[in-house]
Design a protein around this motif. Structure first.
Motif, PDB file in Angstrom:
ATOM      1  N   LYS A 285      11.815  -4.261  15.715  1.00 24.87           N
ATOM      2  CA  LYS A 285      11.225  -4.906  14.659  1.00 24.87           C
ATOM      3  C   LYS A 285       9.688  -4.027  14.374  1.00 24.87           C
ATOM      4  O   LYS A 285       8.795  -5.094  14.260  1.00 24.87           O
ATOM      5  N   TYR A 286       9.584  -2.878  14.126  1.00 23.00           N
ATOM      6  CA  TYR A 286       8.343  -2.232  13.868  1.00 23.00           C
ATOM      7  C   TYR A 286       7.913  -2.373  12.451  1.00 23.00           C
ATOM      8  O   TYR A 286       6.693  -2.593  12.176  1.00 23.00           O
ATOM      9  N   TYR A 287       8.947  -2.732  11.583  1.00 23.72           N
ATOM     10  CA  TYR A 287       8.530  -2.953  10.216  1.00 23.72           C
ATOM     11  C   TYR A 287       8.998  -4.082   9.537  1.00 23.72           C
ATOM     12  O   TYR A 287      10.022  -4.402   9.931  1.00 23.72           O
ATOM     13  N   ASN A 288       8.479  -4.571   8.540  1.00 20.02           N
ATOM     14  CA  ASN A 288       9.163  -5.828   7.974  1.00 20.02           C
ATOM     15  C   ASN A 288       8.998  -5.674   6.350  1.00 20.02           C
ATOM     16  O   ASN A 288       8.474  -6.554   5.655  1.00 20.02           O
ATOM     17  N   HIS A 289       9.607  -4.705   5.955  1.00 19.34           N
ATOM     18  CA  HIS A 289       9.434  -4.177   4.406  1.00 19.34           C
ATOM     19  C   HIS A 289      10.602  -5.060   3.745  1.00 19.34           C
ATOM     20  O   HIS A 289      11.633  -5.445   3.969  1.00 19.34           O
ATOM     21  N   GLN A 290      10.219  -5.627   2.579  1.00 16.99           N
ATOM     22  CA  GLN A 290      11.119  -6.075   1.782  1.00 16.99           C
ATOM     23  C   GLN A 290      11.204  -5.037   0.561  1.00 16.99           C
ATOM     24  O   GLN A 290      10.393  -4.522   0.034  1.00 16.99           O
ATOM     25  N   VAL A 291      12.640  -4.877   0.029  1.00 15.22           N
ATOM     26  CA  VAL A 291      12.927  -3.974  -1.007  1.00 15.22           C
ATOM     27  C   VAL A 291      13.692  -4.617  -2.010  1.00 15.22           C
ATOM     28  O   VAL A 291      14.849  -5.300  -1.689  1.00 15.22           O
ATOM     29  N   MET A 292      13.683  -4.419  -3.259  1.00 17.71           N
ATOM     30  CA  MET A 292      14.486  -4.982  -4.335  1.00 17.71           C
ATOM     31  C   MET A 292      14.851  -4.155  -5.360  1.00 17.71           C
ATOM     32  O   MET A 292      14.065  -3.203  -6.075  1.00 17.71           O
ATOM     33  N   VAL A 293      15.895  -3.705  -5.483  1.00 18.21           N
ATOM     34  CA  VAL A 293      16.598  -2.537  -6.364  1.00 18.21           C
ATOM     35  C   VAL A 293      16.937  -3.184  -7.768  1.00 18.21           C
ATOM     36  O   VAL A 293      17.941  -3.920  -7.612  1.00 18.21           O
ATOM     37  N   LEU A 294      16.153  -3.033  -8.591  1.00 22.53           N
ATOM     38  CA  LEU A 294      16.491  -3.367 -10.025  1.00 22.53           C
ATOM     39  C   LEU A 294      17.163  -2.527 -10.947  1.00 22.53           C
ATOM     40  O   LEU A 294      17.069  -1.494 -11.183  1.00 22.53           O
ATOM     41  N   GLY A 295      18.513  -2.965 -11.013  1.00 19.31           N
ATOM     42  CA  GLY A 295      19.735  -1.872 -11.825  1.00 19.31           C
ATOM     43  C   GLY A 295      19.350  -2.272 -13.001  1.00 19.31           C
ATOM     44  O   GLY A 295      19.382  -3.370 -13.674  1.00 19.31           O
ATOM     45  N   SER A 296      19.104  -1.087 -13.945  1.00 20.45           N
ATOM     46  CA  SER A 296      18.782  -1.253 -15.297  1.00 20.45           C
ATOM     47  C   SER A 296      19.598  -0.297 -16.059  1.00 20.45           C
ATOM     48  O   SER A 296      20.197   0.688 -15.587  1.00 20.45           O
ATOM     49  N   PHE A 297      19.698  -0.500 -17.446  1.00 20.81           N
ATOM     50  CA  PHE A 297      20.293   0.433 -18.314  1.00 20.81           C
ATOM     51  C   PHE A 297      18.882   1.375 -18.919  1.00 20.81           C
ATOM     52  O   PHE A 297      17.948   1.063 -18.193  1.00 20.81           O
ATOM     53  N   HIS A 298      19.325   2.280 -19.218  1.00 17.42           N
ATOM     54  CA  HIS A 298      18.369   3.378 -19.794  1.00 17.42           C
ATOM     55  C   HIS A 298      17.990   3.016 -21.075  1.00 17.42           C
ATOM     56  O   HIS A 298      18.397   3.023 -21.934  1.00 17.42           O
ATOM     57  N   PHE A 299      16.449   2.606 -21.235  1.00 15.19           N
ATOM     58  CA  PHE A 299      15.960   2.034 -22.353  1.00 15.19           C
ATOM     59  C   PHE A 299      15.953   3.037 -23.610  1.00 15.19           C
ATOM     60  O   PHE A 299      16.027   2.622 -24.719  1.00 15.19           O
ATOM     61  N   GLN A 300      15.923   4.395 -23.237  1.00 11.14           N
ATOM     62  CA  GLN A 300      15.997   5.318 -24.081  1.00 11.14           C
ATOM     63  C   GLN A 300      17.468   6.117 -24.222  1.00 11.14           C
ATOM     64  O   GLN A 300      17.513   6.793 -23.193  1.00 11.14           O
ATOM     65  N   LYS A 301      18.067   5.801 -25.157  1.00 11.22           N
ATOM     66  CA  LYS A 301      19.621   6.602 -25.146  1.00 11.22           C
ATOM     67  C   LYS A 301      19.492   8.057 -24.901  1.00 11.22           C
ATOM     68  O   LYS A 301      20.301   8.628 -24.026  1.00 11.22           O
TER      69      LYS A 301
ATOM     70  N   ASN B 158       4.261  -3.985   6.038  1.00 11.61           N
ATOM     71  CA  ASN B 158       4.680  -4.987   5.440  1.00 11.61           C
ATOM     72  C   ASN B 158       4.841  -4.856   3.741  1.00 11.61           C
ATOM     73  O   ASN B 158       4.046  -5.666   3.226  1.00 11.61           O
ATOM     74  N   GLU B 159       5.467  -3.839   3.324  1.00 12.67           N
ATOM     75  CA  GLU B 159       5.411  -3.525   2.018  1.00 12.67           C
ATOM     76  C   GLU B 159       6.526  -4.374   1.409  1.00 12.67           C
ATOM     77  O   GLU B 159       7.555  -4.530   1.821  1.00 12.67           O
ATOM     78  N   ARG B 160       6.207  -4.732  -0.090  1.00  9.41           N
ATOM     79  CA  ARG B 160       7.456  -5.167  -0.870  1.00  9.41           C
ATOM     80  C   ARG B 160       7.651  -4.120  -2.168  1.00  9.41           C
ATOM     81  O   ARG B 160       6.681  -4.139  -2.989  1.00  9.41           O
ATOM     82  N   ILE B 161       8.704  -3.488  -2.001  1.00  6.54           N
ATOM     83  CA  ILE B 161       9.082  -2.463  -2.841  1.00  6.54           C
ATOM     84  C   ILE B 161       9.944  -2.659  -3.948  1.00  6.54           C
ATOM     85  O   ILE B 161      11.059  -2.986  -3.540  1.00  6.54           O
ATOM     86  N   LEU B 162       9.432  -2.442  -5.043  1.00  5.95           N
ATOM     87  CA  LEU B 162      10.324  -2.488  -6.314  1.00  5.95           C
ATOM     88  C   LEU B 162      10.717  -1.260  -6.893  1.00  5.95           C
ATOM     89  O   LEU B 162      10.002  -0.230  -7.005  1.00  5.95           O
ATOM     90  N   ILE B 163      12.283  -1.022  -6.934  1.00  2.00           N
ATOM     91  CA  ILE B 163      13.084   0.273  -7.323  1.00  2.00           C
ATOM     92  C   ILE B 163      13.540  -0.175  -8.403  1.00  2.00           C
ATOM     93  O   ILE B 163      14.577  -0.811  -8.711  1.00  2.00           O
ATOM     94  N   ILE B 164      13.100   0.747  -9.545  1.00  2.00           N
ATOM     95  CA  ILE B 164      13.720   0.650 -11.014  1.00  2.00           C
ATOM     96  C   ILE B 164      14.716   1.735 -11.069  1.00  2.00           C
ATOM     97  O   ILE B 164      14.117   2.923 -11.341  1.00  2.00           O
ATOM     98  N   TYR B 165      15.821   1.347 -11.275  1.00  2.00           N
ATOM     99  CA  TYR B 165      16.767   2.552 -11.371  1.00  2.00           C
ATOM    100  C   TYR B 165      18.039   2.377 -12.203  1.00  2.00           C
ATOM    101  O   TYR B 165      18.099   1.107 -12.144  1.00  2.00           O
ATOM    102  N   GLY B 166      18.529   3.232 -12.437  1.00  2.00           N
ATOM    103  CA  GLY B 166      19.935   3.180 -13.218  1.00  2.00           C
ATOM    104  C   GLY B 166      20.836   2.227 -12.481  1.00  2.00           C
ATOM    105  O   GLY B 166      21.011   2.365 -11.160  1.00  2.00           O
ATOM    106  N   MET B 167      21.614   1.495 -13.193  1.00  2.00           N
ATOM    107  CA  MET B 167      22.375   0.363 -12.426  1.00  2.00           C
ATOM    108  C   MET B 167      23.307   1.159 -11.626  1.00  2.00           C
ATOM    109  O   MET B 167      23.824   0.517 -10.534  1.00  2.00           O
ATOM    110  N   ALA B 168      23.948   2.197 -11.739  1.00  2.00           N
ATOM    111  CA  ALA B 168      25.047   2.800 -10.784  1.00  2.00           C
ATOM    112  C   ALA B 168      24.515   3.108  -9.602  1.00  2.00           C
ATOM    113  O   ALA B 168      25.433   3.050  -8.685  1.00  2.00           O
ATOM    114  N   HIS B 169      23.259   3.338  -9.368  1.00  2.00           N
ATOM    115  CA  HIS B 169      22.627   3.701  -8.056  1.00  2.00           C
ATOM    116  C   HIS B 169      22.472   2.249  -7.161  1.00  2.00           C
ATOM    117  O   HIS B 169      22.407   2.407  -5.786  1.00  2.00           O
TER     118      HIS B 169
END
Length: 289
Positions: free
Chosen positions: A35-51, A254-265
């Motif tokens: 366990k060299y790293y203890n990152h947390q990651v959260m992928v927030l699936g979104s719709f595209h706000f601008q169609k 020990n990063e906490r990474i938020l990924i904001i991406y299209g829901m399909a990803h």
């Protein structure tokens, strides 16, 4: 009678020679990664706000008025919840790295009060959180690899499917998948932005969205030409590159990474981060909704 006795004797000998089954399972100690790293990651699936900026294959008809007063208050409340519950140290967005300079310029202008957030989830969610967190940048991590050769040289998908007898397999789930896409599009206008993001990130929806890649089109292929499977592989290729771009953003252990991406990803990125010994995947459905 002699034959019956002989059969019984043979069965007795065979049973007697059979290896015994241990009462308890053998315990193995499989070597694990350190366990060299203890990152947390959260992928927030979104719709595209601008169609008009939706680069997906299925572009919805519904248009949410992102800049309305009500929706701005909702987004502001939602981003505050992300900060309270996840406290991100890095934010990654669905923009190509070649636009990093532009994104940095817009972010600086926003922090200085010289630019108002436009209708884009990277700005509305990512910039808001980054500013509140005092982050220096919001990172562009997208990648668009060239499509597989089998796909590029395919002139007529239906004709090819007919030629190998796969037309029915290719189209078997078309109506149900179309109904799913239409449902997501039509129900958007009946929900608040918060409610819709809750739906998109729900386990049931993520599971259903994953099925799009493994039912129907994926079956189209024969011999040396597997266009359906190659498209699914191409999706994995794109997202594995996104995974690498995100991983390389980490500056500490020990990063906490938020990924904001299209829901399909979301489903495929979740799979990749869950497979990595460096990350703990945090689900939006468990802490935000």
């Amino acid at each position: 009678m002699k034959n019956v006795a002989l059969v019984i004797l043979i069965e007795f000998l065979l049973v007697g020679c059979a290896p015994s089954i241990p009462e308890r399972k053998q315990e193995f100690e499989i070597p694990q990664n350190p366990k060299y790293y203890n990152h947390q990651v959260m992928v927030l699936g979104s719709f595209h706000f601008q169609k008009s900026g939706d680069g997906s294959d299925v572009v919805g008809n519904a248009e949410t008025e992102i800049l309305s007063k009500e929706n701005q208050l909702t987004i502001d409340s939602f981003t505050n919840r992300i900060i309270q519950e996840f406290d991100p140290t890095i934010i990654a967005i669905e923009w190509m790295p070649k636009y990093q300079g532009l994104v940095d310029s817009l972010y600086r202008s926003y922090k200085d009060g010289m630019w108002k957030l436009e209708e884009n989830e990277a700005f509305q969610i990512g910039f808001r959180i980054a500013k509140s967190q005092g982050l220096t940048s919001v990172y562009c991590v997208d990648n668009r690899p060239i499509q597989p050769r089998s796909v590029l040289k395919m002139d007529d998908w239906e004709a090819y499917a007919d030629s190998i007898g796969h037309r029915a397999k290719m189209e078997e789930y078309d109506s149900s998948n179309a109904a799913y896409n239409q449902y997501l599009d039509s129900i958007r206008m009946e929900m608040t932005i918060y409610q819709y993001l809750e739906l998109l990130n729900s386990p049931d929806n993520i599971s259903r969205n994953k099925e799009l890649w493994f039912a129907g089109l994926v079956n189209l292929g024969h011999g040396d030409t597997y266009v359906g499977a190659d498209l699914t592989g191409h999706w994995y290729q794109r997202n594995s590159r996104i995974f690498t771009n995100v991983r390389n953003l980490a500056q500490t252990k020990n990063e906490r990474i938020l990924i904001i991406y299209g829901m399909a990803h979301k489903w495929v990125l979740d799979e990749m981060f869950e497979a990595s010994p460096e990350f703990e995947v945090i689900q939006p459905s468990e802490i935000l909704f």
